[in-house]
Design an enzyme around this catalytic site. Structure first.
Site, PDB file in Angstrom:
ATOM      1  N   GLU A 157       0.815  -1.223   0.000  1.00 57.37           N
ATOM      2  CA  GLU A 157       0.000   0.000   0.000  1.00 57.37           C
ATOM      3  C   GLU A 157       0.840   1.260   0.000  1.00 57.37           C
ATOM      4  O   GLU A 157       0.434   2.270  -0.562  1.00 57.37           O
ATOM      5  CB  GLU A 157      -0.948  -0.017   1.210  1.00 57.37           C
ATOM      6  CG  GLU A 157      -2.032   1.034   1.166  1.00 57.37           C
ATOM      7  CD  GLU A 157      -2.965   0.876  -0.027  1.00 57.37           C
ATOM      8  OE1 GLU A 157      -2.634   1.414  -1.095  1.00 57.37           O
ATOM      9  OE2 GLU A 157      -4.018   0.225   0.113  1.00 57.37           O
ATOM     10  N   GLU A 217      15.272  14.225  -2.601  1.00 54.60           N
ATOM     11  CA  GLU A 217      16.526  13.546  -2.286  1.00 54.60           C
ATOM     12  C   GLU A 217      17.704  14.397  -2.752  1.00 54.60           C
ATOM     13  O   GLU A 217      17.535  15.381  -3.481  1.00 54.60           O
ATOM     14  CB  GLU A 217      16.553  12.197  -2.997  1.00 54.60           C
ATOM     15  CG  GLU A 217      15.290  11.418  -2.674  1.00 54.60           C
ATOM     16  CD  GLU A 217      15.435   9.947  -2.987  1.00 54.60           C
ATOM     17  OE1 GLU A 217      16.552   9.414  -2.868  1.00 54.60           O
ATOM     18  OE2 GLU A 217      14.417   9.345  -3.344  1.00 54.60           O
ATOM     19  N   ASP A 228       9.937   8.891 -11.329  1.00 58.14           N
ATOM     20  CA  ASP A 228       9.216   8.360 -10.172  1.00 58.14           C
ATOM     21  C   ASP A 228       7.709   8.279 -10.465  1.00 58.14           C
ATOM     22  O   ASP A 228       7.054   7.284 -10.138  1.00 58.14           O
ATOM     23  CB  ASP A 228       9.465   9.261  -8.945  1.00 58.14           C
ATOM     24  CG  ASP A 228       8.679   8.785  -7.730  1.00 58.14           C
ATOM     25  OD1 ASP A 228       9.141   7.861  -7.041  1.00 58.14           O
ATOM     26  OD2 ASP A 228       7.576   9.321  -7.486  1.00 58.14           O
ATOM     27  N   LYS A 232       5.178   4.916 -10.701  1.00 50.27           N
ATOM     28  CA  LYS A 232       3.900   4.761 -10.008  1.00 50.27           C
ATOM     29  C   LYS A 232       2.765   4.417 -10.973  1.00 50.27           C
ATOM     30  O   LYS A 232       1.892   3.598 -10.654  1.00 50.27           O
ATOM     31  CB  LYS A 232       3.583   6.033  -9.217  1.00 50.27           C
ATOM     32  CG  LYS A 232       4.429   6.097  -7.944  1.00 50.27           C
ATOM     33  CD  LYS A 232       4.355   7.444  -7.272  1.00 50.27           C
ATOM     34  CE  LYS A 232       5.101   7.389  -5.936  1.00 50.27           C
ATOM     35  NZ  LYS A 232       5.515   8.727  -5.477  1.00 50.27           N
TER      36      LYS A 232
END
Lengths: 348, 348
Positions: A157, A217, A228, A232
């Site tokens: 999750e 980061e 990123d 997803k």
């Protein structure tokens, strides 16, 4: 109420998320026991720095949070270093692991070594819970099948929108729906940087600000260039449609291309730029993209600022359902893993 | 895959929602059988006009949608009127009901006769699924307890935000969270009327428009005066906190008080008026209100227009989670009941 059972928990990776999870487990201790019949002890912690540390009698959580590894019985017997194993299999065995919490960093090229970690955990008979998207993007089918075969759970999750319930929403609350498309803002760093640019900062200043806030980061390219977000999108497609996507097949733009003045003018005009993730099912295939684009003021995405994120699902029976998470913290990611833990041990 | 079982379905109330549910059951027939092991037949339909009609061999769905009540075997044997019962208990027995779908209109004074219907269904050993908020506001504790005692389910996903998963989200996807407050737009009619006023109509014209669209009822006072919204707040409080609220204890304003010019000016200014429901837990009590108020452009509520609705939950582990449903139809409400049906028979 079900019988109370004690579960041996192992942490692979022990950074901010792992530590937040230990704190959350501690603060929810009584509720877990009384409402869910769950007791727990931490029997393994592994990081690059400390190696494969295990003690089946349990390590003291308060010690772990201070980087001190003491057995639960250490108080009586004096400090005693827990055992060291040579590899993950030996470690899981020494820790008598019931649950692995995997929080190693994403490798967007092949998902390793996280995929191997999850495989080892499931094969050893432990539930595997991860915050690492690579495991889904590169090996969802295989790991889900392995979990079924072992009668264990592979849950994730916290990989998308921190701990907000997305995968569990579909698994548990949306039976018999056909998902046609989804669309959202899924990368906090780039969204925060856009908000900061709108507030007057340059791209460089906005990135530094996001780093100071602990969001971006040290090397933020994966976020700024849309990688990123693409990961997803691929994770959602793999799980919700059972269709894996190759990352380089997702049409992708980052947020560096535009002049800050253009971004600010669009916001002033009420039609801000957002890094919009979208995916649409077309027959047996998925058309997906990550794109910097202007959104209308009436678009729910327009109000999703800073580190907030959201995703709108379009389904046959529910034409448009949007889940928005505002101002998440590291605790939110930890919560997603806690919820997975409860799910795993409740249902097995 | 589980064994296939046939469930006898009874409809109490057979208006737009009941009919949409029959169409949805028909269109999902194959998926229900293949993915969930569910077969169904309709064995009872009751409305004020037709009385308590039952036939345990099943009524033809295509006939029902045309107000023709024919047994499933009618085709072969010629039209045969199904049996008539004298009251709900006799009817449930004659229909050999496994599941009751209750869709009678809300009575905001005592929730009757819906509460009695649900009670009778559970006592007869059927699952009870309702779209009627009164049952929760006036008798949630009692009916939930009765359901547990009978080993049956009392489910009500369609009472708030049509069929969007709200109750199931908390029941199934948000374990071990502490809900602190919620806030949202929960009445479609008043929200649509506000949007129409913003677009230039008078209050009266906007209401007529909403009636033409099939959203507002002939007598829309409950919606315009905030009663329907207050009932939904009370329903959420009863289920999510286990704290029943008296409707007259909810501070409440409707949308009739303001001059349309004021509403339009606020929208032009980017800070539209919304009928905002909110509730906050304070110790063992709940402070709740339904209020016409301006919201900021950055507020997710600002973009919720027309018949859309949304609710933001504030929890300990998840600071802000918002569920938004855009442009729902009567099918969405029907979907909520279908999802409850799957839940009920899967888990029992």
């Amino acid at each position: 109420m079900s019988r109370i059972r004690t579960h041996n928990l192992c942490f692979l990776g022990f950074g901010n998320v792992g530590r937040a999870l230990v704190r959350l487990l501690e603060s929810k201790k009584r509720e877990l026991r009384e409402c869910y019949g769950i007791r727990w002890r931490i029997t393994g912690v592994a990081t690059r720095r400390i190696g494969w540390t295990a003690d089946a009698r349990g390590l003291r959580p308060d010690g772990l949070l201070k980087d001190v590894f003491i057995s639960s019985e250490g108080q009586q017997r004096g400090k005693r270093l827990p055992g060291k194993s040579r590899n993950i299999r030996e470690w899981l065995r020494a820790a008598r692991a019931d649950v692995l919490f995997e929080t190693t960093p994403l490798n967007r090229h092949d998902g390793q070594p996280a995929v191997a970690h999850i495989r080892a955990a499931l094969e050893s008979g432990a539930h595997a819970i991860t915050a690492n998207k690579g495991t889904i993007v590169f090996a969802y089918e295989e790991l889900a099948r392995l979990a079924r075969r072992k009668g264990k759970r592979f849950l994730f999750e916290s990989t998308v929108m921190d701990g907000a319930p997305i995968f569990s929403l579909f698994r548990e609350s949306l039976p018999a729906t056909e998902l046609r498309a989804f669309r959202g803002i899924l990368n906090s760093t780039s969204n925060l940087v856009l908000s900061q640019i709108e507030a007057g900062l340059s791209l460089e200043e906005a990135v530094i600000k996001a780093q100071e806030l602990g969001i971006a980061e040290a090397e933020p390219s994966d976020d700024l260039d849309g990688w990123d977000a693409a990961v997803k999108v691929a994770a959602l497609s793999a799980v919700l449609w059972g269709i894996p996507l190759k990352l380089d097949k997702i049409s992708r733009s980052g947020i560096r291309a535009l002049d800050p003045a253009v971004i600010r003018a669009a916001r002033a005009d009420g039609r801000p730029y957002k890094l919009v993730c979208s995916a649409r099912r077309v027959g047996k295939r998925v058309k997906a993209s990550v794109k910097l684009q202007q959104v209308d003021p009436s678009d729910p995405l327009a109000a999703v600022d800073g580190t907030s994120s959201c995703v709108e699902f379009r389904m046959d029976a529910l034409p448009s359902l949007t889940v928005t998470e505002r101002d998440p913290g590291i605790e939110t990611t930890a919560y997603g893993m806690l919820a997975d833990f409860i799910r795993a041990v409740r249902e097995s």
